[in-house]
Design a protein around this motif. Structure first.
Motif, PDB file in Angstrom:
ATOM      1  N   ASP A  14       0.763  -1.249   0.000  1.00  0.00           N
ATOM      2  CA  ASP A  14       0.000   0.000   0.000  1.00  0.00           C
ATOM      3  C   ASP A  14       0.795   1.302   0.000  1.00  0.00           C
ATOM      4  N   HIS A  15       2.010   1.270   0.492  1.00  0.00           N
ATOM      5  CA  HIS A  15       2.682   2.548   0.733  1.00  0.00           C
ATOM      6  C   HIS A  15       3.727   2.904  -0.312  1.00  0.00           C
ATOM      7  N   GLY A  16       3.873   2.076  -1.326  1.00  0.00           N
ATOM      8  CA  GLY A  16       4.821   2.391  -2.380  1.00  0.00           C
ATOM      9  C   GLY A  16       6.220   2.560  -1.827  1.00  0.00           C
ATOM     10  N   ALA A  17       6.847   3.676  -2.205  1.00  0.00           N
ATOM     11  CA  ALA A  17       8.230   3.893  -1.794  1.00  0.00           C
ATOM     12  C   ALA A  17       8.334   4.805  -0.586  1.00  0.00           C
ATOM     13  N   ASN A  18       7.195   5.279  -0.092  1.00  0.00           N
ATOM     14  CA  ASN A  18       7.207   6.169   1.066  1.00  0.00           C
ATOM     15  C   ASN A  18       5.832   6.149   1.709  1.00  0.00           C
ATOM     16  N   ARG A  19       5.804   5.919   3.014  1.00  0.00           N
ATOM     17  CA  ARG A  19       4.516   5.885   3.697  1.00  0.00           C
ATOM     18  C   ARG A  19       4.204   7.253   4.290  1.00  0.00           C
ATOM     19  N   LEU A  20       2.973   7.704   4.121  1.00  0.00           N
ATOM     20  CA  LEU A  20       2.565   8.948   4.763  1.00  0.00           C
ATOM     21  C   LEU A  20       2.277   8.688   6.240  1.00  0.00           C
ATOM     22  N   GLY A  21       2.432   9.735   7.042  1.00  0.00           N
ATOM     23  CA  GLY A  21       2.162   9.610   8.472  1.00  0.00           C
ATOM     24  C   GLY A  21       0.737   9.180   8.716  1.00  0.00           C
ATOM     25  N   ALA A  22       0.526   8.410   9.798  1.00  0.00           N
ATOM     26  CA  ALA A  22      -0.802   7.965  10.221  1.00  0.00           C
ATOM     27  C   ALA A  22      -1.445   6.984   9.249  1.00  0.00           C
ATOM     28  N   SER A  23      -0.649   6.430   8.337  1.00  0.00           N
ATOM     29  CA  SER A  23      -1.181   5.441   7.404  1.00  0.00           C
ATOM     30  C   SER A  23      -0.855   4.004   7.799  1.00  0.00           C
ATOM     31  N   ALA A  24       0.120   3.819   8.673  1.00  0.00           N
ATOM     32  CA  ALA A  24       0.495   2.457   9.060  1.00  0.00           C
ATOM     33  C   ALA A  24      -0.603   1.834   9.912  1.00  0.00           C
ATOM     34  N   LEU A  25      -1.148   2.622  10.845  1.00  0.00           N
ATOM     35  CA  LEU A  25      -2.199   2.101  11.716  1.00  0.00           C
ATOM     36  C   LEU A  25      -3.426   1.777  10.874  1.00  0.00           C
ATOM     37  N   MET A  26      -3.696   2.690   9.921  1.00  0.00           N
ATOM     38  CA  MET A  26      -4.832   2.475   9.028  1.00  0.00           C
ATOM     39  C   MET A  26      -4.658   1.161   8.264  1.00  0.00           C
ATOM     40  N   GLN A  27      -3.482   0.946   7.712  1.00  0.00           N
ATOM     41  CA  GLN A  27      -3.291  -0.263   6.911  1.00  0.00           C
ATOM     42  C   GLN A  27      -3.339  -1.527   7.755  1.00  0.00           C
ATOM     43  N   GLY A  28      -2.701  -1.483   8.926  1.00  0.00           N
ATOM     44  CA  GLY A  28      -2.687  -2.667   9.783  1.00  0.00           C
ATOM     45  C   GLY A  28      -4.108  -3.107  10.121  1.00  0.00           C
ATOM     46  N   LEU A  29      -4.925  -2.142  10.532  1.00  0.00           N
ATOM     47  CA  LEU A  29      -6.285  -2.492  10.928  1.00  0.00           C
ATOM     48  C   LEU A  29      -7.167  -2.808   9.726  1.00  0.00           C
ATOM     49  N   ALA A  30      -6.958  -2.131   8.609  1.00  0.00           N
ATOM     50  CA  ALA A  30      -7.746  -2.437   7.406  1.00  0.00           C
ATOM     51  C   ALA A  30      -7.482  -3.885   6.994  1.00  0.00           C
ATOM     52  N   ASP A  31      -6.205  -4.248   6.929  1.00  0.00           N
ATOM     53  CA  ASP A  31      -5.860  -5.620   6.548  1.00  0.00           C
ATOM     54  C   ASP A  31      -6.490  -6.630   7.507  1.00  0.00           C
ATOM     55  N   GLY A  32      -6.337  -6.368   8.789  1.00  0.00           N
ATOM     56  CA  GLY A  32      -6.726  -7.358   9.786  1.00  0.00           C
ATOM     57  C   GLY A  32      -8.223  -7.440  10.051  1.00  0.00           C
ATOM     58  N   TYR A  33      -8.894  -6.285  10.110  1.00  0.00           N
ATOM     59  CA  TYR A  33     -10.330  -6.306  10.408  1.00  0.00           C
ATOM     60  C   TYR A  33     -11.165  -6.554   9.153  1.00  0.00           C
ATOM     61  N   PHE A  34     -10.776  -5.892   8.056  1.00  0.00           N
ATOM     62  CA  PHE A  34     -11.738  -5.795   6.954  1.00  0.00           C
ATOM     63  C   PHE A  34     -11.318  -6.429   5.639  1.00  0.00           C
ATOM     64  N   VAL A  35     -10.054  -6.741   5.457  1.00  0.00           N
ATOM     65  CA  VAL A  35      -9.652  -7.297   4.167  1.00  0.00           C
ATOM     66  C   VAL A  35      -9.382  -8.795   4.288  1.00  0.00           C
ATOM     67  N   LEU A  36      -8.367  -9.136   5.056  1.00  0.00           N
ATOM     68  CA  LEU A  36      -7.965 -10.539   5.131  1.00  0.00           C
ATOM     69  C   LEU A  36      -9.071 -11.505   5.564  1.00  0.00           C
ATOM     70  N   PRO A  37      -9.887 -11.148   6.552  1.00  0.00           N
ATOM     71  CA  PRO A  37     -10.923 -12.103   6.976  1.00  0.00           C
ATOM     72  C   PRO A  37     -11.858 -12.505   5.830  1.00  0.00           C
ATOM     73  N   TYR A  38     -12.038 -11.598   4.845  1.00  0.00           N
ATOM     74  CA  TYR A  38     -12.885 -11.949   3.696  1.00  0.00           C
ATOM     75  C   TYR A  38     -12.086 -12.716   2.648  1.00  0.00           C
ATOM     76  N   THR A  39     -10.916 -12.143   2.288  1.00  0.00           N
ATOM     77  CA  THR A  39     -10.189 -12.726   1.152  1.00  0.00           C
ATOM     78  C   THR A  39      -9.691 -14.140   1.468  1.00  0.00           C
ATOM     79  N   ILE A  40      -9.407 -14.401   2.725  1.00  0.00           N
ATOM     80  CA  ILE A  40      -8.883 -15.721   3.084  1.00  0.00           C
ATOM     81  C   ILE A  40      -9.968 -16.793   2.861  1.00  0.00           C
ATOM     82  N   GLY A  41     -11.237 -16.384   2.953  1.00  0.00           N
ATOM     83  CA  GLY A  41     -12.349 -17.324   2.755  1.00  0.00           C
ATOM     84  C   GLY A  41     -12.344 -17.918   1.358  1.00  0.00           C
ATOM     85  N   ASP A  42     -11.889 -17.114   0.398  1.00  0.00           N
ATOM     86  CA  ASP A  42     -11.842 -17.563  -0.988  1.00  0.00           C
ATOM     87  C   ASP A  42     -10.940 -18.796  -1.121  1.00  0.00           C
TER      88      ASP A  42
END
Lengths: 671, 252
Positions: A459-487
């Protein structure tokens, strides 16, 4: 044709995630109870994934090397979490958050993943508030926001300077609810040392119980690695002492491609190092750049006087100060992205203007903010003609409310009062944008092996913007992976329990035991830390903020030499069948010594400057952008995914070409 | 920055494992900079021990910036040492004098058995949280909008202050009864102050207190030692609030 298939769904970018979720396979609740999932790491990504998967009905085993999931290093994130809520009515939107993140990442992230991240960001805030996360609020009772670098809106939610702590405790509480119900089996003080592959699929892990030294086998239908970043390859970083690459590196050696290993974020505002004994570097949140102004003296004689103790920074008048970020980047000023701010600090210090003994420090000054807030407060309180002292008193109170814990932390470490004298700061290794290559579903190139949070690259390319790491960690864990892993797991409902009594588990365990025995038997003369520090010096000097081909080639040789010496002369006291921190560290450093070489190899091949990767051979030579990083989209607009081939130096390069359909590719300008 | 160095005598608790008996051992260290953190000073000692072929001193630590709560240590009889509002990793050697003898022991409490040397097992804290340290909401993301329920700023700030507890266990180690009331009450308070946590408040306080008692922690006799040694300044008011919550729940 690349072997990499990112599996990006068809359709317009704003519909991809919705369409994908509607189409992917689901596992019925009765079948979920028959499926085991291993989650390694319990930070924001791992903790939230473990909790969500358990809630959905999967049988989850979670692993942490710390003594409790709550101690994972996400806890140390300070400033905040982005979300496209537009509560401030300043024109924010999902598209803007998406755009800022792609641009901030210097066009080296994957559009579809970033859009999805922006899309689910708002849910994160709703979710966390529902869990009882005490975000900062305004007097009306609604949530407050602040600004972060690289953006022109206020979309960052925060809890003083402890946002990571509050979010992690939220995920930890969701885990606790499932642990209490027996749906997550939690293994604290356990470290993953090998990934087990059966018939080409990830089927389990080998772990070491860090208390007893026992080697254990654990099987599952899928393995999720949420093991964070590898900034500790530099020895000194803002990472926790135990943060390491081992789980990801073991997966890499079993077939997971490692993407963009050289993309490291060097954070501009950390407390400068003070001596050789230094064990880690402490971050001062980027949020401080909302109110702090960065400067060095204009005149060399003032720099010398300050270093010699003849002058104090507060003695210098406004004219004598060079607010170099405001000078060079008038549009964004002190809120330029991290990579830009870090390079600018290095540029001034390399030119001799560093303000401490080591010459590696610049000032972060809150005087203007204190005066501004003080006057504001006096007006609010109806105090007419307040004295200068009263204004400062009121202003300091405001600053204390916003950043009190950071100022206290600074004072304890440096022994100076940052309310009265400017902070000294310098860039330090903070975050790694690179990581295991994953497709849109967050699956690595090993079927059934997933990577979430900082451990992946997407998600962060070659540079991560501030306050985006927490967003990505929780997005992956709460809302993305739990669905995609079902596939993937939908095809596993008839598999039945995975036995650990198989040749593949035997072999994996044997390799771990042999590695441990080899290390224990070297019985050399140098400590693990001494090798780690030497590796760190090479990484910092030649593979750090600014790199060139000659230095990188030297670095590769030097890392190889250190690695060979490590395997001949490291000394690990004690035995393998007990609590033995030196052994645990040795296992991690052995992997860092391999990753370090791949890191340098990746940096060497990428002959362009982009984001956190500044290549001295690739600089704008004239025009308004003179001296700024020069990206090369013709030759390097791709993700470099490395395949293990027996030795880090022999890794094979695979390229995932990045397509930008929704954002025009152009030079980043913050001027 | 001046750089004074000092020579120190360390008396450190060594214990091979949970079952073995432990004892204090003496280690001299020299050339310690006043700018070192306490744990960096122990790093220096361990580096020296490794090179001499001796077993280094085991101690818990991770973030080294005072937030993960993993470091512990009883230093000269105080949890996290002589400074206030800091964890051991943030304690700096400028708090000590050249020539001083420093006593370093693990946190002592029935609820925190020693694992090795200075490392203790604080998993009792996790188990108390398993019993009720959460709001029962699924992580679906389909909750109400975050701004749908305004929360008075004072309540939100109080909840935040309670929530800053890092779970290090200094409160237990400082208490003559080895009580965990400050820790448990911080969590109970955080949730009872927020509308999202109020729904289950009664059930939560009963379950968490029950688990706390099962883990062998002692009672609170209001000496206030926990508040003094707490690196995060968690207030005794939380204990009062938990007692009220417990009483309310018991009277239902």
């Amino acid at each position: 044709m690349s072997v990499l298939n990112a599996k990006i769904p068809e359709g317009p970018i704003k519909d991809k995630w919705t369409n994908h979720k509607n189409k992917i396979n689901l596992v019925n609740p009765a079948n979920k109870r028959l499926i085991d999932v291993i989650v390694v790491g319990t930070g924001l990504a791992g903790g939230s994934a473990a909790a969500s998967l358990a809630e959905m009905g999967y049988k989850v085993k979670a692993f942490a090397f710390q003594d409790s999931p709550r101690r994972a290093h996400s806890i140390a994130a300070q400033g905040g979490i982005n979300a496209a809520k537009n509560y401030q009515n300043d024109g924010d939107s999902v598209y803007r958050l998406f755009y800022d993140t792609v641009k901030g990442g210097d066009y080296r992230g994957r559009e579809a993943n970033v859009y999805r991240l922006a899309e689910v960001s708002a849910n994160i805030i709703d979710q966390c508030v529902a869990q009882g996360v005490p975000f900062a609020r305004e007097y009306g009772g609604l949530l407050d926001n602040r600004s972060f670098g690289g953006v022109l809106v206020s979309r960052t939610f925060y809890a003083k300077g402890q946002t990571g702590q509050q979010l992690l405790l939220g995920a930890y509480s969701a885990m606790n609810r499932q642990i209490g119900k027996g749906k997550i089996q939690m293994y604290n003080r356990h470290e993953m040392l090998e990934l087990v592959i059966v018939d080409g699929k990830a089927r389990g892990i080998i772990v070491r119980n860090l208390v007893t030294g026992a080697i254990e086998r654990h099987s599952a239908h899928a393995v999720v690695l949420a093991t964070g970043g590898y900034g500790n390859v530099f020895f000194l970083s803002t990472n926790a002492m135990g943060s390491n690459v081992t789980a990801a590196w073991r997966a890499h050696k079993k077939g997971a491609f490692f993407a963009n290993p050289c993309y490291t974020q060097i954070h501009p505002t950390c407390i400068p190092r003070s001596g050789d004994y230094q064990s880690k570097l402490t971050l001062m949140s980027e949020s401080l750049r909302n109110d702090g102004r960065i400067w060095v003296p204009k005149k060399m004689e003032d720099v010398e006087a300050i270093r010699a103790g003849r002058k104090k920074p507060t003695d210098l008048s406004e004219d004598e100060r060079d607010y170099y970020l405001e000078r060079r980047y008038p549009a964004f000023g002190n809120l330029v992205p991290r990579d830009v701010a870090s390079r600018a600090a290095k540029e001034r210090c390399d030119a001799g203007f560093g303000v401490n003994q080591t010459g590696e420090a610049v000032y972060l000054d809150f005087k203007s903010a204190i005066e501004r807030y003080g006057k504001e407060q006096a007006t609010v309180r109806g105090e007419k003609n307040p004295s200068k002292e009263r204004i400062i008193e009121l202003g300091e109170e405001v600053v204390r409310t916003k950043y009190g814990n950071l100022f206290q932390m600074y004072e304890k470490i440096v022994d100076e009062n940052p309310y009265k004298t400017p902070m000294m700061i310098y860039p330090a290794v903070h975050y790694t944008m690179g990581g295991l290559w994953v497709d849109y579903n967050l699956m690595t190139t090993i079927p059934g092996c997933y990577a979430a949070g900082e451990a992946n690259f997407s998600d962060h390319g070659a540079n991560r913007l501030g306050a985006s790491a927490l967003m990505q960690g929780l997005a992956d864990g709460y809302f993305v992976l739990p669905y995609t892993i079902g596939d993937y797991l939908a095809d596993e409902i008839r598999t039945g329990p995975i036995s650990t009594d198989t040749p593949e588990f035997d072999e994996a365990e044997k390799s771990v035991v042999e590695r441990i025995d080899t290390l224990m038997n070297i019985n050399g003369s140098q400590s693990v830390d001494s090798f780690h520090k030497r590796l760190g010096m090479v990484m910092w000097n030649k593979v750090g903020m600014s790199r060139n081909a000659k230095g990188l080639e030297e670095a590769i040789q030097e890392i190889r030499t250190i690695r060979e010496e490590f395997w001949k002369d490291v000394r690990i006291p004690g035995s393998k069948n007990e609590f033995n921190t030196e052994l645990a560290k040795a296992m991690r450093v052995a992997d860092f010594l391999e990753l370090g070489e791949l890191f340098a190899k990746d940096a060497l091949h990428r002959n362009e400057s982009c984001g956190g990767h500044f290549r001295e051979e690739s600089v704008e030579l004239d025009g308004e952008q003179k001296g700024e990083a020069k990206r090369d989209d013709v030759n390097f607009k791709y993700v470099a995914a490395w395949e293990w081939n027996g030795d880090p130096g022999a890794a094979n390069l695979h390229k995932e070409d990045l397509e930008f359909k929704d954002i025009e590719l152009k030079q980043r300008s913050y001027k | 920055m001046s750089d004074k160095t000092m020579n120190l005598t360390l008396k450190i608790w060594r214990q091979k494992d949970a079952k073995s008996k432990g004892k204090m051992e003496t280690y001299p260290v020299t050339g310690i900079s006043e700018h070192m953190s306490f744990l960096e000073m122990l790093d220096v000692l361990n580096e020296q021990l490794v090179v001499e072929g001796k077993e280094p001193v085991e101690f818990d630590h991770d973030c080294r910036e005072g937030i993960c709560g993993m470091c512990s240590l009883h230093i000269n009889g105080e949890a996290h040492g002589p400074d206030r509002r800091v964890t051991t990793c943030q304690l700096h050697m400028r708090m000590f004098k050249d020539g001083e003898t420093i006593y370093i022991e693990p946190f002592r409490a029935k609820g925190f058995p020693v694992v090795k040397d200075l490392v203790v097992d604080r998993s009792a804290f996790d188990r108390i949280q398993h019993a009720g340290g959460f709001v029962s909401v699924n992580t679906s993301g389909n909750t109400i909008d975050a701004n749908a329920i305004p929360v008075p700023k004072d309540d939100a700030d109080e909840a935040f202050n309670a929530a800053t507890c890092i779970g290090c266990g200094a409160c237990v180690a400082s208490c003559k009864n080895a009580s965990a009331m400050l820790f448990v009450s911080a969590k109970v308070s955080q949730f009872s102050l927020l509308p999202q946590g109020k729904v289950e408040a009664k059930d939560r306080v009963m379950k968490m207190v029950k688990q706390m008692d099962l883990e062998g922690f002692g009672n609170c006799t209001n000496t206030g030692a926990c508040e003094v040694e707490c690196p995060k300044g968690i207030s005794l008011d939380n204990i009062a609030r938990m007692n009220r919550e417990y009483l309310k729940a018991s009277l239902k």
